[in-house]
Every structure is written in structure tokens, then in C-alpha cells.
Design a protein around this motif. Structure first.
Motif, PDB file in Angstrom:
ATOM      1  N   ASP A 110       3.123  58.853  48.445  1.00  0.00           N
ATOM      2  CA  ASP A 110       1.651  57.956  48.921  1.00  0.00           C
ATOM      3  C   ASP A 110       1.917  58.459  50.448  1.00  0.00           C
ATOM      4  OD1 ASP A 110       1.094  57.474  46.395  1.00  0.00           O
ATOM      5  OD2 ASP A 110       1.833  56.408  46.363  1.00  0.00           O
ATOM      6  N   HIS A 111       2.461  58.437  51.237  1.00  0.00           N
ATOM      7  CA  HIS A 111       2.938  58.624  52.863  1.00  0.00           C
ATOM      8  C   HIS A 111       3.138  60.470  53.471  1.00  0.00           C
ATOM      9  CE1 HIS A 111       3.025  57.575  56.463  1.00  0.00           C
ATOM     10  NE2 HIS A 111       4.354  57.948  57.035  1.00  0.00           N
ATOM     11  N   ASP A 112       2.173  60.741  53.657  1.00  0.00           N
ATOM     12  CA  ASP A 112       1.905  62.351  54.329  1.00  0.00           C
ATOM     13  C   ASP A 112       2.953  63.017  53.504  1.00  0.00           C
ATOM     14  OD1 ASP A 112       0.530  61.525  56.126  1.00  0.00           O
ATOM     15  OD2 ASP A 112       1.993  60.345  57.354  1.00  0.00           O
ATOM     16  N   ALA A 113       3.156  63.430  51.903  1.00  0.00           N
ATOM     17  CA  ALA A 113       3.640  64.051  51.284  1.00  0.00           C
ATOM     18  C   ALA A 113       3.050  65.583  50.997  1.00  0.00           C
ATOM     19  CB  ALA A 113       3.892  63.569  49.602  1.00  0.00           C
ATOM     20  N   ASP A 114       3.571  66.337  51.288  1.00  0.00           N
ATOM     21  CA  ASP A 114       3.300  67.513  50.771  1.00  0.00           C
ATOM     22  C   ASP A 114       3.043  67.906  50.018  1.00  0.00           C
ATOM     23  OD1 ASP A 114       3.768  68.329  53.921  1.00  0.00           O
ATOM     24  OD2 ASP A 114       5.345  68.909  53.862  1.00  0.00           O
ATOM     25  N   GLU A 115       3.815  67.922  48.269  1.00  0.00           N
ATOM     26  CA  GLU A 115       3.280  68.031  47.131  1.00  0.00           C
ATOM     27  C   GLU A 115       1.955  67.053  46.666  1.00  0.00           C
ATOM     28  OE1 GLU A 115       7.014  65.080  46.675  1.00  0.00           O
ATOM     29  OE2 GLU A 115       6.156  66.563  48.046  1.00  0.00           O
ATOM     30  N   ASP A 116       1.322  68.173  46.115  1.00  0.00           N
ATOM     31  CA  ASP A 116      -0.317  67.631  45.264  1.00  0.00           C
ATOM     32  C   ASP A 116       0.279  67.021  44.027  1.00  0.00           C
ATOM     33  OD1 ASP A 116      -2.359  68.773  47.750  1.00  0.00           O
ATOM     34  OD2 ASP A 116      -0.955  70.517  46.750  1.00  0.00           O
ATOM     35  N   ALA A 117       1.328  67.214  43.662  1.00  0.00           N
ATOM     36  CA  ALA A 117       1.982  66.525  41.618  1.00  0.00           C
ATOM     37  C   ALA A 117       2.989  66.450  41.773  1.00  0.00           C
ATOM     38  CB  ALA A 117       0.918  67.286  40.596  1.00  0.00           C
ATOM     39  N   ILE A 118       3.646  66.505  40.440  1.00  0.00           N
ATOM     40  CA  ILE A 118       5.260  65.839  40.892  1.00  0.00           C
ATOM     41  C   ILE A 118       5.436  66.317  39.492  1.00  0.00           C
ATOM     42  CG2 ILE A 118       7.538  65.242  40.532  1.00  0.00           C
ATOM     43  CD1 ILE A 118       6.758  64.117  42.961  1.00  0.00           C
ATOM     44  N   LEU A 119       5.761  66.931  38.684  1.00  0.00           N
ATOM     45  CA  LEU A 119       6.206  67.157  37.152  1.00  0.00           C
ATOM     46  C   LEU A 119       7.916  67.558  36.877  1.00  0.00           C
ATOM     47  CD1 LEU A 119       3.577  70.069  35.362  1.00  0.00           C
ATOM     48  CD2 LEU A 119       3.907  67.423  35.026  1.00  0.00           C
ATOM     49  N   GLU A 120       7.844  66.468  35.312  1.00  0.00           N
ATOM     50  CA  GLU A 120       9.852  66.214  35.389  1.00  0.00           C
ATOM     51  C   GLU A 120      10.533  67.354  34.823  1.00  0.00           C
ATOM     52  OE1 GLU A 120      12.248  63.109  35.553  1.00  0.00           O
ATOM     53  OE2 GLU A 120      10.005  61.509  35.863  1.00  0.00           O
ATOM     54  N   LYS A 121      11.251  68.294  34.340  1.00  0.00           N
ATOM     55  CA  LYS A 121      11.382  68.356  33.759  1.00  0.00           C
ATOM     56  C   LYS A 121      12.120  67.626  32.616  1.00  0.00           C
ATOM     57  CE  LYS A 121      12.324  72.351  36.719  1.00  0.00           C
ATOM     58  NZ  LYS A 121      13.033  73.379  36.952  1.00  0.00           N
ATOM     59  N   PRO A 122      12.355  67.921  31.849  1.00  0.00           N
ATOM     60  CA  PRO A 122      11.448  68.988  30.909  1.00  0.00           C
ATOM     61  C   PRO A 122       9.983  68.545  31.137  1.00  0.00           C
ATOM     62  CG  PRO A 122      13.198  67.728  29.243  1.00  0.00           C
ATOM     63  CD  PRO A 122      13.208  67.903  30.620  1.00  0.00           C
ATOM     64  N   ILE A 123       9.294  69.690  30.880  1.00  0.00           N
ATOM     65  CA  ILE A 123       8.445  69.635  31.060  1.00  0.00           C
ATOM     66  C   ILE A 123       7.311  68.954  29.713  1.00  0.00           C
ATOM     67  CG2 ILE A 123       5.874  70.953  32.151  1.00  0.00           C
ATOM     68  CD1 ILE A 123       7.828  72.530  34.089  1.00  0.00           C
ATOM     69  N   ASP A 124       6.463  68.520  29.560  1.00  0.00           N
ATOM     70  CA  ASP A 124       5.172  68.071  28.418  1.00  0.00           C
ATOM     71  C   ASP A 124       4.455  69.141  28.486  1.00  0.00           C
ATOM     72  OD1 ASP A 124       2.917  66.086  27.681  1.00  0.00           O
ATOM     73  OD2 ASP A 124       4.364  66.204  26.751  1.00  0.00           O
ATOM     74  N   PRO A 125       4.382  69.651  27.633  1.00  0.00           N
ATOM     75  CA  PRO A 125       3.401  70.660  27.441  1.00  0.00           C
ATOM     76  C   PRO A 125       1.956  70.201  28.197  1.00  0.00           C
ATOM     77  CG  PRO A 125       4.854  71.366  25.872  1.00  0.00           C
ATOM     78  CD  PRO A 125       5.177  69.775  26.688  1.00  0.00           C
ATOM     79  N   GLY A 126       1.567  69.542  26.863  1.00  0.00           N
ATOM     80  CA  GLY A 126       0.317  68.583  27.552  1.00  0.00           C
ATOM     81  C   GLY A 126      -0.289  68.270  28.621  1.00  0.00           C
TER      82      GLY A 126
END
Length: 146
Positions: A110-126
Motif C-alpha cells: 500500500d505504500h508506493d508499490a510499483d505493481e498494480d496487482a499481484i496474482l499468486e501461482k498457481p494462478i486461479d483462472p477465474g
């Protein structure tokens, strides 16, 4: 509705062929219109975004899917370069990671992070399709306002 193409140009930076295949299948299953460009290491990702060498005619990506653990140049360095590139700093970056939640929370997202979203692997397709669609809609809304 408009007659222009609504395809998003997506840059996938992932060195695991199995994860690449899963992501391609998620796009197909989710009926997401896209042009998926895949590179398998951090150096190739930088060459793509800076249009160097074999990527001199590369399109500007609308969304970047980025694995953090990459050969040659690590994903965090690629993320930093994207977010400090004058033509790409607005591009959503979705980090693909195998990190557990404690590590994700420790990144202080929440503090000046560059990424816009994080998806953990294994990725949930939905979940994956939902996140991509949210950025596609945002991009198209921004394009209509310009």
C-alpha cells in the motif's frame, strides 16, 4: 459501438513454459481479446520495452504480466524500469508470484508499490480473467475520454 480494435497488447514475462501455457489457456477460456507477446527472461523484457534488437518494432504493451523470479535480469528490476519509462509508467503491471502471503504482505504494497496487482501461482483462472478484464475496461474507458 466503435469499429476500432479493442485488443489489448499484453506483454507476458515468464520463464516457466507451464505457466505460460496456463496463462494462454486462461485468455482463451475467458474470451479475452488480446495480442499476447511472451518473453522468457528479464533482459528480453527490457529489450521489448525499450524496442532494442529483435524487438525494435515491438508494440507498446497495454498490460504487463510479470514473473518476479527471472533469469538474466530479475523481475523487480524490470518492474522498476517499466514504472520509470516515460511511455509506460501508466501501464498496469500484474506481478505473477509464487511467494506466500507473509512475503507478499511484507512488501508493503500500500505504500508506493510499483505493481498494480499481484496474482499468486498457481494462478486461479477465474481470478486471472477478472483482473485482466478490469484493466481492459479501465484502458478502454481512458481511451474514450482522450
Amino acid at each position: 459501438m466503435g469499429s476500432g480494435s479493442s485488443e489489448a497488447v499484453i506483454l507476458l514475462v515468464e520463464d516457466n513454459p507451464g505457466d505460460v501455457r496456463l496463462i494462454e489457456e486462461a485468455f482463451t477460456d475467458g474470451n479475452i481479446e488480446n495480442t499476447l507477446n511472451t518473453v522468457t527472461d528479464g533482459q528480453a523484457a527490457l529489450d521489448f520495452i525499450y524496442r532494442r534488437g529483435t524487438y525494435e518494432d515491438a508494440p507498446r504493451p497495454d498490460i504487463v504480466l510479470l514473473d518476479l523470479k527471472l533469469p538474466k535480469v530479475n523481475g523487480e528490476d524490470v518492474l522498476h524500469e517499466i514504472k520509470h519509462h516515460p511511455e509506460l509508467d501508466h501501464v498496469p503491471v500484474i506481478v505473477l508470484t509464487g511467494m506466500d502471503e507473509d512475503l507478499i504482505e511484507s512488501r508493503d504494497l500500500d505504500h508506493d508499490a510499483d505493481e498494480d496487482a499481484i496474482l499468486e501461482k498457481p494462478i486461479d483462472p477465474g481470478e486471472f480473467v477478472s483482473i485482466i478484464r478490469s484493466f481492459e475496461q479501465f484502458r478502454l474507458a481512458v481511451m474514450r475520454e482522450d
